[in-house]
Design a protein around this motif. Structure first.
Motif, PDB file in Angstrom:
ATOM      1  N   ILE A 198       0.846  -1.204   0.000  1.00 18.85           N
ATOM      2  CA  ILE A 198       0.000   0.000   0.000  1.00 18.85           C
ATOM      3  C   ILE A 198       0.874   1.245   0.000  1.00 18.85           C
ATOM      4  N   GLN A 199       0.760   2.032  -1.072  1.00 17.05           N
ATOM      5  CA  GLN A 199       1.520   3.273  -1.181  1.00 17.05           C
ATOM      6  C   GLN A 199       0.805   4.390  -0.423  1.00 17.05           C
ATOM      7  N   LEU A 200       1.589   5.231   0.216  1.00 11.44           N
ATOM      8  CA  LEU A 200       0.997   6.354   0.939  1.00 11.44           C
ATOM      9  C   LEU A 200       0.380   7.356  -0.024  1.00 11.44           C
ATOM     10  N   GLU A 201      -0.633   8.075   0.477  1.00 12.15           N
ATOM     11  CA  GLU A 201      -1.198   9.177  -0.293  1.00 12.15           C
ATOM     12  C   GLU A 201      -0.135  10.268  -0.456  1.00 12.15           C
ATOM     13  N   ASP A 202      -0.396  11.232  -1.313  1.00 12.83           N
ATOM     14  CA  ASP A 202       0.557  12.313  -1.571  1.00 12.83           C
ATOM     15  C   ASP A 202       0.528  13.284  -0.390  1.00 12.83           C
ATOM     16  N   LEU A 203       1.378  13.044   0.592  1.00 11.93           N
ATOM     17  CA  LEU A 203       1.356  13.833   1.818  1.00 11.93           C
ATOM     18  C   LEU A 203       1.650  15.305   1.568  1.00 11.93           C
ATOM     19  N   ASP A 204       2.602  15.576   0.690  1.00 10.98           N
ATOM     20  CA  ASP A 204       2.986  16.966   0.427  1.00 10.98           C
ATOM     21  C   ASP A 204       1.845  17.730  -0.245  1.00 10.98           C
ATOM     22  N   SER A 205       1.169  17.088  -1.180  1.00 11.70           N
ATOM     23  CA  SER A 205       0.038  17.726  -1.853  1.00 11.70           C
ATOM     24  C   SER A 205      -1.093  18.008  -0.870  1.00 11.70           C
ATOM     25  N   HIS A 206      -1.353  17.055   0.014  1.00  8.60           N
ATOM     26  CA  HIS A 206      -2.402  17.234   1.009  1.00  8.60           C
ATOM     27  C   HIS A 206      -2.059  18.372   1.974  1.00  8.60           C
ATOM     28  N   LEU A 207      -0.811  18.428   2.384  1.00 10.67           N
ATOM     29  CA  LEU A 207      -0.383  19.503   3.290  1.00 10.67           C
ATOM     30  C   LEU A 207      -0.465  20.860   2.613  1.00 10.67           C
ATOM     31  N   GLU A 208      -0.163  20.906   1.336  1.00 12.61           N
ATOM     32  CA  GLU A 208      -0.245  22.172   0.602  1.00 12.61           C
ATOM     33  C   GLU A 208      -1.691  22.654   0.525  1.00 12.61           C
ATOM     34  N   ASP A 209      -2.625  21.722   0.337  1.00 11.62           N
ATOM     35  CA  ASP A 209      -4.049  22.094   0.352  1.00 11.62           C
ATOM     36  C   ASP A 209      -4.423  22.716   1.695  1.00 11.62           C
ATOM     37  N   LEU A 210      -3.912  22.120   2.781  1.00  5.82           N
ATOM     38  CA  LEU A 210      -4.221  22.636   4.112  1.00  5.82           C
ATOM     39  C   LEU A 210      -3.579  24.004   4.326  1.00  5.82           C
ATOM     40  N   LYS A 211      -2.345  24.152   3.864  1.00  6.25           N
ATOM     41  CA  LYS A 211      -1.657  25.437   3.996  1.00  6.25           C
ATOM     42  C   LYS A 211      -2.388  26.529   3.219  1.00  6.25           C
ATOM     43  N   GLN A 212      -2.797  26.208   1.981  1.00  6.89           N
ATOM     44  CA  GLN A 212      -3.519  27.180   1.159  1.00  6.89           C
ATOM     45  C   GLN A 212      -4.865  27.543   1.786  1.00  6.89           C
ATOM     46  N   SER A 213      -5.516  26.568   2.385  1.00  5.67           N
ATOM     47  CA  SER A 213      -6.814  26.822   3.013  1.00  5.67           C
ATOM     48  C   SER A 213      -6.660  27.636   4.293  1.00  5.67           C
ATOM     49  N   LEU A 214      -5.571  27.439   5.013  1.00  2.00           N
ATOM     50  CA  LEU A 214      -5.261  28.287   6.163  1.00  2.00           C
ATOM     51  C   LEU A 214      -5.073  29.729   5.697  1.00  2.00           C
ATOM     52  N   GLU A 215      -4.356  29.908   4.608  1.00  2.00           N
ATOM     53  CA  GLU A 215      -4.148  31.238   4.044  1.00  2.00           C
ATOM     54  C   GLU A 215      -5.477  31.857   3.611  1.00  2.00           C
ATOM     55  N   MET A 216      -6.355  31.048   3.018  1.00  2.71           N
ATOM     56  CA  MET A 216      -7.672  31.530   2.615  1.00  2.71           C
ATOM     57  C   MET A 216      -8.463  32.000   3.820  1.00  2.71           C
ATOM     58  N   ASN A 217      -8.407  31.231   4.909  1.00  6.16           N
ATOM     59  CA  ASN A 217      -9.090  31.628   6.142  1.00  6.16           C
ATOM     60  C   ASN A 217      -8.577  32.974   6.634  1.00  6.16           C
ATOM     61  N   CYS A 218      -7.271  33.145   6.638  1.00  5.25           N
ATOM     62  CA  CYS A 218      -6.679  34.399   7.100  1.00  5.25           C
ATOM     63  C   CYS A 218      -7.135  35.579   6.252  1.00  5.25           C
ATOM     64  N   LYS A 219      -7.072  35.422   4.940  1.00  6.31           N
ATOM     65  CA  LYS A 219      -7.456  36.519   4.056  1.00  6.31           C
ATOM     66  C   LYS A 219      -8.945  36.832   4.175  1.00  6.31           C
ATOM     67  N   THR A 220      -9.748  35.797   4.358  1.00  2.23           N
ATOM     68  CA  THR A 220     -11.184  35.998   4.546  1.00  2.23           C
ATOM     69  C   THR A 220     -11.461  36.770   5.833  1.00  2.23           C
ATOM     70  N   LEU A 221     -10.768  36.412   6.896  1.00  2.04           N
ATOM     71  CA  LEU A 221     -10.928  37.112   8.171  1.00  2.04           C
ATOM     72  C   LEU A 221     -10.467  38.560   8.075  1.00  2.04           C
ATOM     73  N   ILE A 222      -9.375  38.788   7.368  1.00  2.23           N
ATOM     74  CA  ILE A 222      -8.878  40.159   7.188  1.00  2.23           C
ATOM     75  C   ILE A 222      -9.928  41.009   6.475  1.00  2.23           C
ATOM     76  N   ALA A 223     -10.447  40.487   5.375  1.00  6.55           N
ATOM     77  CA  ALA A 223     -11.445  41.229   4.602  1.00  6.55           C
ATOM     78  C   ALA A 223     -12.698  41.483   5.434  1.00  6.55           C
ATOM     79  N   ALA A 224     -13.172  40.445   6.121  1.00  2.32           N
ATOM     80  CA  ALA A 224     -14.416  40.559   6.889  1.00  2.32           C
ATOM     81  C   ALA A 224     -14.281  41.548   8.043  1.00  2.32           C
ATOM     82  N   PHE A 225     -13.174  41.467   8.779  1.00  2.04           N
ATOM     83  CA  PHE A 225     -13.061  42.299   9.982  1.00  2.04           C
ATOM     84  C   PHE A 225     -12.530  43.698   9.705  1.00  2.04           C
ATOM     85  N   SER A 226     -11.720  43.880   8.670  1.00  2.00           N
ATOM     86  CA  SER A 226     -11.308  45.249   8.335  1.00  2.00           C
ATOM     87  C   SER A 226     -12.525  46.052   7.883  1.00  2.00           C
TER      88      SER A 226
END
Length: 244
Positions: A198-226
């Motif tokens: 059993i080969q592992l899933e693409d861990l780096d790709s999955h982590l990048e999705d999470l990192k990008q989504s964290l960034e999206m959350n931050c930018k969304t919060l900035i826009a909403a609260f500013s």
């Protein structure tokens, strides 16, 4: 907190994370100042302040989950489950734990923000859906066309991160409603060859999705609260002029 447990130095907020934290802290401070100066008989400002402080904690926890997942990912060297040592299997399990915790928090945080926006701008989204998400609130904001500048900003941010968000949404749904996403990967591979490793899933790709989504959350919060900080200041100023 997790950095200390992992033997890492405490985080120093910077970039979009710092901006998001600062804008939320400003909103909470404005609410507290207004509550101190005037009675908050209906407790609306108090409610918003508590929710905003909760969002600050949620963003902190999301960032920590991403950091911990990235930390343990570096310790996973083998490309196949069968080739892992017992120690590496433990590190992989910890990576999976924090990765899952992270992608669940991505949508949880957005939905909490949706509650704040719905309440502050009196969008009455609950009339459309009893249990609504951030994305439902965003559609309601667009439909009512009461704050188009905010709606346009939030929509642009959402569209800019469409792919990583959709990837995480599928994994979140599989985790919550069906089965563990990594189990689905294992099943698919077993169908390809019963005796294959059993080969592992693409861990780096999955982590990048999470990192990008964290960034999206931050930018969304900035826009909403500013934007909301500006609206709150206008609301306070208007109330003062009426009293004077």
């Amino acid at each position: 907190m997790l950095r200390v447990l992992l033997g890492e130095p405490p985080r120093k907020n910077s970039g979009v994370l710092a901006d998001a934290m600062e804008n939320m802290a400003t909103f909470a401070a404005l609410l507290r100042k207004e509550m101190s100066a005037h009675e908050d008989n209906d407790h609306e400002y108090r409610k918003l302040e508590i929710w905003t402080r909760g969002l600050i904690s949620s963003l902190d926890e999301l960032e920590q989950s991403w950091f911990a997942a990235a930390f343990y990912r570096k310790l996973v060297i083998a490309g196949y489950m069968d080739d892992m040592t017992p120690v590496e299997q433990g590190d992989y399990a910890r990576y999976v734990y924090f990765y899952k915790d992270g992608f669940i928090r991505v949508f949880s945080l957005l939905d909490k923000l949706g509650t704040v926006l719905n309440h502050f701008y009196d969008l009455k989204t609950s009339k459309l859906k009893t249990h609504f998400s951030y994305f439902t609130v965003l559609r309601q904001l667009q439909l009512l066309n009461v704050h188009p500048a905010l709606a346009d900003q939030l929509e642009e941010i959402k569209n800019s991160y469409r792919d990583p968000l959709e990837n995480l949404r599928k994994r979140r749904n599989a985790e919550i409603h069906y089965m563990n996403s990594e189990m689905q990967d294992d099943l698919w591979q077993r169908h390809q060859g019963l005796h294959d490793k059993i080969q592992l899933e693409d861990l780096d790709s999955h982590l990048e999705d999470l990192k990008q989504s964290l960034e999206m959350n931050c930018k969304t919060l900035i826009a909403a609260f500013s934007y909301s900080n500006e609206q709150l200041l206008k609301e306070i100023s208007k109330a003062k002029s009426i009293k004077s």
